[in-house]
Enzyme design. Structure first.
Site, PDB file in Angstrom:
ATOM      1  N   GLY A 197      39.075  50.223  34.055  1.00  0.00           N
ATOM      2  CA  GLY A 197      39.953  50.851  33.070  1.00  0.00           C
ATOM      3  C   GLY A 197      41.310  51.292  33.579  1.00  0.00           C
ATOM      4  N   THR A 255      40.000  52.786  39.724  1.00  0.00           N
ATOM      5  CA  THR A 255      38.633  52.560  39.238  1.00  0.00           C
ATOM      6  C   THR A 255      37.829  51.660  40.185  1.00  0.00           C
ATOM      7  OG1 THR A 255      39.623  50.887  37.820  1.00  0.00           O
ATOM      8  CG2 THR A 255      39.001  52.951  36.796  1.00  0.00           C
ATOM      9  N   ASP A 320      49.570  45.883  41.550  1.00  0.00           N
ATOM     10  CA  ASP A 320      48.182  45.689  41.091  1.00  0.00           C
ATOM     11  C   ASP A 320      47.302  45.092  42.182  1.00  0.00           C
ATOM     12  OD1 ASP A 320      45.968  45.711  39.395  1.00  0.00           O
ATOM     13  OD2 ASP A 320      46.393  43.714  38.612  1.00  0.00           O
ATOM     14  N   CYS A 625      44.046  37.515  25.860  1.00  0.00           N
ATOM     15  CA  CYS A 625      42.793  36.899  25.411  1.00  0.00           C
ATOM     16  C   CYS A 625      43.003  35.475  24.889  1.00  0.00           C
ATOM     17  CB  CYS A 625      42.136  37.738  24.322  1.00  0.00           C
ATOM     18  SG  CYS A 625      41.583  39.350  24.907  1.00  0.00           S
TER      19      CYS A 625
END
Ligand code: CA
Length: 695
Positions: A197, A255, A320, A625
């Protein structure tokens, strides 16, 4: 199902071996069986087969001499076109595995017959809070129960015989965008689970639950919370000094979405942490701070979750570079000393070897060429020497590797006989990082802080760079250099298995499952699975016969961001395949996708400016997506959307009329004009025929 004659013959010949496997299988999977999993060659009892996660099997029936006879025994479709990433757990001839939406399957390993399935009925709207497909990486098996973490944050214990739920606990605050895609880890009667998340804005942690009752034993956060509420530990207090601004209001990130491993002798749990939220350090307030313990490898005491040591791979991460990749334990002779090490081929392109007792940095080296974010690692501390070109405040820059990483979640394997680690490496990936100076935390949205509307000269520069490539890399962790590489025609390789028969198995995005010689990378065997493979194969015995099983299903983050070689990538129907010597089953590969070029289903009068606006919006909201440039893999390819879909476009996107299928409402993020612009762009892409890239 009828078994080939050769298999019955082999079965008789090695009856004794089968007998050993059966007697071991009669005991429940307890601590003793888990710590002794290496000797239990007939089964695959946990994620990496053994607690050191070597993914190494001592089975030798399938070897260089016999592998030509390796063939399909059975295949079973799992009713999905999404990514399959799970490691099947195999015990006493039963396969326990997971598919899309955290569904659990128990299958007969010999026949593929389904013993039971368990669908946790994850609300499809949760897909909105999942960065990288509705995947799950598998279950844990312990004392007659099967444990699974679900996309909506539950940890569920199922009866292994029947699939009936025994207990279920919610491990997250359901109001926050947490998700679970990782596997649970068993450690001394506890189930350890993390979550994902950080791309959305949550505070990372892992939790330990009593395996019998589901009662929480401890929880350890990875980044500090609101200082005014006090810190949970000295470790959090120390970490808070490396942050500034109001980081806790967006969660902080860090996370633990993958890769929790355990050393029973040291009673330490190890795991990596993801990026801080947002991705860019200037958006987090303090460009100088290290932001502990994001982008780090941590060790905690299993008995209470207290921090034992940490090693931060990327202080003040700006790209990232999650440190959540698989961790692999080994005892290696390094510089004349026996060292208990833990290793990671990190997203950031460096291969790390650390002392797993102390966290001391032993060595680190780039395992792919062309890394631009750092010039190297400090030889004493392992701290990266950041390149001046890799950071320009809020100005956009190009760096390598890209956020997909030089290596991601795909499990790697270690073969004690060769001393080599085998992994899928992505070479030469680059990305633009354009921090959005206007970014503000939005609880209804992703919060990486990237500006999808960036349209500067770096786009041209990025397009002019050579395309990335993929390879199966055999890495010598002592010498910190490649032993061999096997390149393949796609960038994305799957997880890896190695065996005592000098073999390495790996699938990849073009649907090929291949076996290589472990010592030199010579390809010895291959099979066309029809659909792209991401998951790692496993091997085990049934009635004394060596089987190999692998989940086949294309999806995940790679499915959306695979532009350089997507013509070779095979989306399709997900299945599990099982092989053995003498197998002669044929695989029926159902046609998937579209063969004819798209044509717009309706006409829409839209200005070039509107289409362009739609393109930028699509890139920021839809591509994750439905694929960049509207070329989708596992999900509906919107270029082929029907007249009905176009007539209902606004109702679908804003009204959420297809939320039960996993298409959430974007009413909090988009206005009606913006939706029309996206629709105009989608139609313009349909009018461009089969073109794989956007004009
Ligand atoms: Ca991340």
């Amino acid at each position: 199902m009828r078994m080939p004659v050769a298999i019955f013959t082999a079965s008789v010949l090695i009856l004794a071996l089968g007998g050993i496997a059966r007697s071991q299988a009669s005991k429940p999977v307890d601590n003793g069986r888990l710590t002794g999993a290496d000797r239990d060659s007939g089964n695959w009892l946990m994620y990496g087969r053994t607690y050191d996660d070597h993914r190494f099997s001592s089975l030798k029936q399938i070897n260089e001499q016999t592998i030509a006879k390796l063939g399909l025994i059975w295949s079973r479709e799992l009713g999905t076109t999404r990514g399959l990433e799970a490691t099947p757990i195999v015990e006493n001839g039963v396969i326990y595995t997971t598919g899309s939406w955290s569904i659990v399957y128990a299958l007969d390993a010999k026949t593929g017959d389904v013993r039971w399935t368990y669908d946790p009925a994850v609300p499809r709207t949760r897909a909105f809070f999942i960065c990288c497909d509705v995947v799950n990486r598998g279950v844990a098996l312990y004392r007659g129960k099967v444990y699974v973490g679900t996309l909506d944050g539950r940890l569920i214990a199922l009866d292994a015989q029947s699939g009936t739920p025994v207990w279920s606990v919610l491990t997250i605050d359901p109001m926050r965008p947490y998700a679970i895609t990782g596997y649970p880890r068993i450690a001394k009667g506890m189930v350890i689970i993390g979550n994902a998340g950080a791309e959305y804005g949550v505070r990372g942690y892992i939790s330990a639950y009593d395996a019998e009752t589901g009662k929480m034993v401890w929880r350890t956060h990875t980044v500090p919370g609101d200082p005014s509420r006090g810190f949970e530990s000295k470790a959090m207090e120390r970490a808070a000094k490396t942050w500034s601004g109001d980081w806790w209001t967006v969660g902080g990130g860090g996370t633990v979405w993958e890769g929790i491993v355990y050393d029973p002798s040291l009673d330490l749990l190890y795991f990596g942490t993801g990026n801080a939220t947002a991705w860019y350090r200037d958006l987090r307030g303090n460009p100088q701070g290290d932001n502990l313990y994001a982008a780090s490898i941590l060790a905690v005491h299993a008995r209470n979750g207290e921090l034992a040591w940490y090693f931060q791979t990327v202080p003040g991460d700006n790209w990232d570079y999650d440190a959540t990749q698989p961790l692999l334990q080994a005892d290696l002779m390094i510089a004349g000393r026996q060292r208990n090490v833990i290793m990671q081929a990190s997203k950031n392109g460096f291969f790390y070897v650390l002392d797993r007792k102390t966290g001391e940095f032993i060595s680190g080296a780039p395992f792919v060429s062309g890394i631009t974010w750092a010039t190297g690692l400090d030889p004493k501390t392992g701290r990266p020497m950041e390149s001046s070109s890799a950071y320009a405040g809020l100005q956009p820059i190009i760096v390598s590797p890209d956020p997909g990483g030089a290596h991601n979640w795909n499990p790697m394997a270690f073969n004690p006989a060769t001393g080599l680690v085998y992994l899928s490496a992505k070479v030469g990936t680059h990305a633009i990082h354009a921090p959005d100076p206007q970014w503000k935390y939005n609880s209804k949205s992703e919060n990486i802080g990237f500006d999808p509307r960036y349209e500067g000269p770096l786009n041209d520069k990025l397009r002019s760079l050579p395309p990335p490539s993929g390879e199966l890399l055999a890495w010598d962790p002592v010498k910190q250099r490649a032993a061999w590489k096997a390149s393949y025609p796609v960038v994305e390789g799957g997880g890896v298995l190695t065996t005592a028969a000098n073999l390495v198995f790996q699938g990849r995005a073009d649907g090929v499952l291949a076996a290589y010689r472990a010592t030199d990378g010579q390809q010895l065997w291959k099979f066309d699975a029809g659909t792209g493979i991401m998951a790692p194969p496993v091997t085990y015995l049934v009635n004394g016969i060596q089987f190999v099983s692998v989940m086949v299903g294309w999806g995940g983050a790679d499915a959306a961001f695979n532009a350089p070689n997507r013509g070779k990538i095979k989306p399709g129907y997900g299945r599990i395949l099982t092989f053995a010597l003498g197998g002669t089953a044929t695989l029926t590969i159902r046609a998937f996708g579209h063969t004819e070029p798209p044509t717009p289903a309706i006409t829409m009068n839209a200005s070039p400016e509107t289409v362009h606006e739609g393109k930028l919006l699509y890139g920021g909201k839809c591509a994750q997506c439905h694929g960049i440039d509207v070329v989708a893999g596992p999900l509906p390819d919107l270029r082929y959307a029907s007249k009905t879909v176009h007539e209902q476009f606004e109702a679908i996107v804003l009204g959420g009329t297809r939320s039960s299928l996993g298409m959430p409402s974007f009413k909090d993020l988009l206005g009606a004009d913006q939706v029309r612009a996206i629709q105009a762009y989608v139609l313009s892409r349909a009018s461009e025929g089969a073109n794989q890239t956007s004009k």
